[in-house]
Design an enzyme around this catalytic site. Structure first.
Site, PDB file in Angstrom:
ATOM      1  N   CYS A 109       0.861  -1.181   0.000  1.00 30.28           N
ATOM      2  CA  CYS A 109       0.000   0.000   0.000  1.00 30.28           C
ATOM      3  C   CYS A 109       0.897   1.231   0.000  1.00 30.28           C
ATOM      4  O   CYS A 109       1.711   1.403   0.914  1.00 30.28           O
ATOM      5  CB  CYS A 109      -0.880   0.006   1.243  1.00 30.28           C
ATOM      6  SG  CYS A 109      -1.613   1.632   1.539  1.00 30.28           S
ATOM      7  N   GLU A 144       9.149  -1.473 -11.291  1.00 32.44           N
ATOM      8  CA  GLU A 144       7.881  -1.385 -12.034  1.00 32.44           C
ATOM      9  C   GLU A 144       6.703  -0.965 -11.153  1.00 32.44           C
ATOM     10  O   GLU A 144       5.731  -1.713 -10.984  1.00 32.44           O
ATOM     11  CB  GLU A 144       7.587  -2.707 -12.736  1.00 32.44           C
ATOM     12  CG  GLU A 144       8.568  -3.003 -13.843  1.00 32.44           C
ATOM     13  CD  GLU A 144       8.146  -4.168 -14.738  1.00 32.44           C
ATOM     14  OE1 GLU A 144       7.405  -5.051 -14.273  1.00 32.44           O
ATOM     15  OE2 GLU A 144       8.566  -4.178 -15.908  1.00 32.44           O
ATOM     16  N   CYS A 151      -7.413   1.062   0.207  1.00 28.25           N
ATOM     17  CA  CYS A 151      -7.621   0.838   1.640  1.00 28.25           C
ATOM     18  C   CYS A 151      -7.975   2.140   2.367  1.00 28.25           C
ATOM     19  O   CYS A 151      -7.985   3.220   1.785  1.00 28.25           O
ATOM     20  CB  CYS A 151      -6.357   0.214   2.243  1.00 28.25           C
ATOM     21  SG  CYS A 151      -5.011   1.391   2.455  1.00 28.25           S
ATOM     22  N   CYS A 154      -5.281   4.738   2.219  1.00 26.27           N
ATOM     23  CA  CYS A 154      -5.295   5.447   0.939  1.00 26.27           C
ATOM     24  C   CYS A 154      -6.469   6.418   0.870  1.00 26.27           C
ATOM     25  O   CYS A 154      -6.350   7.513   0.324  1.00 26.27           O
ATOM     26  CB  CYS A 154      -5.333   4.455  -0.228  1.00 26.27           C
ATOM     27  SG  CYS A 154      -3.725   3.652  -0.504  1.00 26.27           S
ATOM     28  N   GLU A 302      15.259  -3.439 -19.352  1.00 26.92           N
ATOM     29  CA  GLU A 302      15.001  -4.877 -19.486  1.00 26.92           C
ATOM     30  C   GLU A 302      14.460  -5.175 -20.874  1.00 26.92           C
ATOM     31  O   GLU A 302      13.690  -4.388 -21.434  1.00 26.92           O
ATOM     32  CB  GLU A 302      13.928  -5.343 -18.482  1.00 26.92           C
ATOM     33  CG  GLU A 302      14.285  -5.225 -17.028  1.00 26.92           C
ATOM     34  CD  GLU A 302      13.170  -5.766 -16.124  1.00 26.92           C
ATOM     35  OE1 GLU A 302      12.337  -6.568 -16.596  1.00 26.92           O
ATOM     36  OE2 GLU A 302      13.117  -5.365 -14.953  1.00 26.92           O
ATOM     37  N   GLU A 350       8.790 -17.275 -13.106  1.00 20.98           N
ATOM     38  CA  GLU A 350       9.597 -16.858 -14.249  1.00 20.98           C
ATOM     39  C   GLU A 350      10.612 -17.907 -14.690  1.00 20.98           C
ATOM     40  O   GLU A 350      11.574 -17.586 -15.382  1.00 20.98           O
ATOM     41  CB  GLU A 350      10.246 -15.501 -13.953  1.00 20.98           C
ATOM     42  CG  GLU A 350       9.172 -14.428 -13.963  1.00 20.98           C
ATOM     43  CD  GLU A 350       9.657 -13.035 -13.638  1.00 20.98           C
ATOM     44  OE1 GLU A 350      10.837 -12.878 -13.287  1.00 20.98           O
ATOM     45  OE2 GLU A 350       8.838 -12.109 -13.725  1.00 20.98           O
ATOM     46  N   TYR A 352      10.391 -20.041 -16.895  1.00 16.40           N
ATOM     47  CA  TYR A 352      10.445 -20.182 -18.349  1.00 16.40           C
ATOM     48  C   TYR A 352      10.683 -18.851 -19.058  1.00 16.40           C
ATOM     49  O   TYR A 352      10.618 -18.783 -20.279  1.00 16.40           O
ATOM     50  CB  TYR A 352       9.169 -20.842 -18.870  1.00 16.40           C
ATOM     51  CG  TYR A 352       9.037 -22.282 -18.444  1.00 16.40           C
ATOM     52  CD1 TYR A 352      10.122 -23.151 -18.553  1.00 16.40           C
ATOM     53  CD2 TYR A 352       7.846 -22.767 -17.918  1.00 16.40           C
ATOM     54  CE1 TYR A 352      10.018 -24.472 -18.139  1.00 16.40           C
ATOM     55  CE2 TYR A 352       7.736 -24.082 -17.518  1.00 16.40           C
ATOM     56  CZ  TYR A 352       8.829 -24.931 -17.627  1.00 16.40           C
ATOM     57  OH  TYR A 352       8.717 -26.231 -17.214  1.00 16.40           O
TER      58      TYR A 352
HETATM   59  C1  GLA Z   1       9.463  -7.206 -15.461  1.00 18.41           C
HETATM   60  C2  GLA Z   1      10.141  -7.154 -14.121  1.00 18.41           C
HETATM   61  C3  GLA Z   1      11.140  -8.231 -13.918  1.00 18.41           C
HETATM   62  C4  GLA Z   1      10.656  -9.525 -14.517  1.00 18.41           C
HETATM   63  C5  GLA Z   1      10.367  -9.342 -15.968  1.00 18.41           C
HETATM   64  C6  GLA Z   1       9.966 -10.640 -16.620  1.00 18.41           C
HETATM   65  O1  GLA Z   1       9.871  -6.306 -16.358  1.00 18.41           O
HETATM   66  O2  GLA Z   1      10.703  -5.919 -13.831  1.00 18.41           O
HETATM   67  O3  GLA Z   1      11.319  -8.367 -12.533  1.00 18.41           O
HETATM   68  O4  GLA Z   1       9.511  -9.924 -13.860  1.00 18.41           O
HETATM   69  O5  GLA Z   1       9.322  -8.422 -16.080  1.00 18.41           O
HETATM   70  O6  GLA Z   1       8.982 -10.518 -17.559  1.00 18.41           O
HETATM   71 ZN    ZN Z   2      -3.689   1.616   0.567  1.00 20.14          ZN
END
Ligand code: GLA
Ligand code: ZN
Length: 666
Positions: A109, A144, A151, A154, A302, A350, A352
């Site tokens: 949160c 990310e 909640c 918030c 990435e 993850e 794969y």
């Molecule tokens: C995102 C995340 C990573 C990982 C990749 C895989 O971009 O930042 O930690 O999970 O995706 O798809």
């Molecule tokens: Zn919250």
């Protein structure tokens, strides 16, 4: 100096004998940069009063000893279980009002004082420990940022945010137009987060009050920005200089990256296109990311070397594609090329997801070979691209507020999607090979000859005047259906549509017609093609503008769909219909041709060109062949191909292999 190459590396998941093998393979692939510690909170703080950096110390020491540069994360991308257990309020409450229990990641949160305190403390300790280590070239805060929380914490923070914005309940009532449906608030405490329990039905896009939902989107974006800033501030206590970033997700609706960008030292983003035909979309996203910080280079933080794992179906990047897309990022302003991930994790969601090193640990795989080849190529090219800028004369406006307002609107159509409209216009520019800055509505427009504002639903501040200035001095402004509809509060302008854009466009709209995707009304251009228009058809009434395209059918057959208005020394173009790609390309070409702004090969499909100008003024022309076959074109300018060392002479036929790349230093 060269483009940093490498990516996310999680040795904490492996015994140390594996690290040795990793670094041998990194050497083989010329991997010089590793992003460390993105999900390490449970390890670095295993209990409330216990911090333990033993493993991270070894990881950082090893990377530095191996001569790698480090992008060091604060590790707060996922909560440790003990924290969620001890302080249940750090877990989010979802849109349906369900308080979550421990699980997943990106799960805190943003308003929780405990989360704010402990995440900042973690960043403080990580920075204090590793600041001054010359291997650390950047700080990576969280991971990310996204999602939302509903909640009570918030809710309280939202009320505070609203007070700061509106000062009085009366002003808030006016902004949200609360007289409608008896919503007049008399006290801040009556305000609830807009969710499935309150204003919404059928999900987050269906709201009874756009004003409150729009403000909650703004608030949530700001709340998470506060989390980022908490950590950045803590880092700055011991490291005043090393740049701080967080990894964005491109066109990600919940977070207004324009509001975040000033707080990042450089932008970075994670590029996971859904398929292998997304080259135009990726170009747009790179341009958007470069536009976040006024054209400064960004990092490709990435990308997968091979496949993702998170989709239902995860296609493999064909041979050559990873290299081509890496160069595409560089062509659009990336100053780093990084992967997720260095070594595939063994278990969990993850396992794969593609990696430079797979579970077998082999280096004789196609994917590893391509990674190593690109590593060698980047090393040969060196630092020439670093810091280079894109000399765009074309701007495309991108606006999170317009995106939100358009997509939470009841009427005219749920089928008109903001990204789709923007993509169609950017694609037309991309096809023509124009260099484009994708910029916020607050950007300085004085350096552009062409400004394209697709679906500019909300017109804020002095934007209309600044667009008029572009046209006055001889530029062209293009806008579309559903533009100039609402003010900053999402209230309709009490004027003819398109509101403040009316004088520039020289038109007025009294009626519009929304239709399902199967319904087509042809639009016929003077001396141009007949194209399909769909979804939204505005009946454009010229008020001085020239008619460029007319509808072919229905009771409004023969009336204007596309117009061009002389304004000062330039033009205002209005596209009132959802033209297909051919139609948009035709309009955009008229505009680009007028200003002579197309690239060198506007008629070779899927041969992308992009220019970067280095610090010393050298022009780098990137040629990217997205076709699975070779193409041949005549060189429009001479230069040296930085990838092969070959000289190219003007007029010479140059051949690009299937998915081939050329970087011509001119
Ligand atoms: C995102 C995340 C990573 C990982 C990749 C895989 O971009 O930042 O930690 O999970 O995706 O798809
Ligand atoms: Zn919250």
């Amino acid at each position: 100096m060269k483009v940093p190459y490498g990516g996310d590396y999680n040795p904490e998941q492996w015994p140390e004998q594996v690290w040795k093998q990793d670094y041998e393979l990194f050497d083989a692939a010329r991997i010089d940069t590793v992003t460390l510690g993105v999900f390490t909170w449970a390890q670095t703080q295993p209990a409330p009063d216990m911090y333990d950096f033993t493993t991270l110390d070894r990881i950082v020491e090893r990377a530095a000893a191996e001569g790698r540069q480090i992008c060091l994360a604060t590790g707060t991308g996922a909560l440790p279980p003990w924290l969620a257990k001890a302080h249940p309020e750090v877990n989010r409450t979802d849109f349906e009002g369900r308080r979550h229990r421990y699980g997943q990641r990106h799960n805190a949160c943003p308003s929780s004082p405990v989360f704010r305190r402990l995440s900042a403390e973690m960043a403080r300790r990580v920075a204090a420990r590793y600041a001054g280590n010359p291997a650390v070239i950047a700080w990576h805060v969280g991971n990310e940022y996204g999602g939302a929380c509903y909640c009570d914490l918030c809710a309280a923070a939202f009320r505070g945010w609203l007070r700061a914005r509106y000062s009085t309940v009366e002003r808030l009532n006016a902004a949200w137009n609360t007289t409608f449906w008896s919503h007049t608030f008399t006290d801040w405490d009556e305000i609830e987060p807009p969710s499935a329990l309150t204003e919404h039905w059928r999900g987050p896009d269906h709201t009874a009050f756009q004003g409150i939902t729009l403000d909650y989107l703004r608030f949530m974006s700001d709340a998470m920005l506060t989390n980022f800033r908490d950590e950045k501030r803590a880092i700055r206590e011991s490291d005043p200089h090393t740049p701080v970033t967080t990894n964005f997700m491109g066109m990600y609706r919940p977070i207004d990256y324009h509001r975040w960008a000033p707080h990042l030292d450089f932008a970075s983003w994670d590029n996971y296109p859904p398929d292998d035909t997304s080259q135009a979309r990726m170009a747009l996203t790179h341009d958007l990311m470069r536009g976040l910080k006024d054209g400064q280079p960004f990092w490709l933080m990435e990308q997968t070397p091979s496949y993702t794992a998170s989709r239902d179906v995860n296609p493999l990047k064909r041979p050559g594609l990873m290299r081509l897309w890496s160069w595409q990022a560089v062509a659009h302003g990336a100053d780093a090329v990084l992967f997720f991930q260095m070594r595939a994790s063994r278990g969990a969601s993850e396992k794969y997801h593609g990696a430079v090193i797979g579970h077998s640990g082999r280096s004789d795989t196609r994917v590893f070979r391509e990674v190593a080849e690109l590593g060698a190529e980047l090393e040969r090219v060196g630092g020439v691209t670093l810091g280079a800028r894109t000399p765009a004369r074309v701007a495309l406006l991108f606006d999170w507020d317009s995106w939100w307002a358009l997509e939470i609107s009841d009427g005219p159509s749920r089928l008109v999607r903001y990204q789709q409209v923007v993509l169609t216009y950017h694609r037309a520019l991309w096809d023509a090979g124009a260099d484009v800055d994708v910029v916020p509505v607050t950007a300085d427009l004085s350096r552009y000859d062409v400004v394209i504002a697709p679906a500019l639903h909300m017109v804020k501040g002095d934007l209309a005047e600044r667009l008029e200035q572009v046209a006055s001095r001889g530029g062209s402004v293009v806008t579309t259906f559903l533009s100039g509809r609402v003010d900053e509060d999402d209230n309709a302008f009490l004027a003819d549509v398109p509101g403040p854009l009316g004088p520039l466009m020289g038109i007025r709209i009294d009626e519009w017609d929304a239709r399902g995707p199967e319904f087509v009304n042809p639009v016929c251009f003077d001396n141009g093609p007949i194209v399909d228009a769909r979804l939204l058809l505005e009946l454009v009434i010229p008020q001085g503008a020239d008619v460029v395209g007319t509808y072919g059918e229905d009771f409004y057959a023969g009336t204007a769909a596309v117009t061009r208005n002389v304004f000062g020394a330039g033009y205002g173009w209005y596209v009132g219909a959802g033209l297909d790609q051919t139609g948009v390309c035709w309009v955009v070409r008229q505009v680009l041709d007028w200003h002579n702004l197309s690239g060198p090969y506007p008629d070779v499909p899927d041969l992308e060109t992009a220019v970067r100008v280095t610090r010393d003024g050298t022009h780098l022309l990137f040629l990217l062949n997205h076709n699975p076959e070779p193409v041949e074109v005549v060189a429009r300018a001479g230069g040296l191909d930085l990838l092969t060392g070959a000289r190219v002479h003007i007029g010479q036929v140059i051949r690009l292999d299937a998915r081939g790349v050329m970087v011509l230093r001119q």
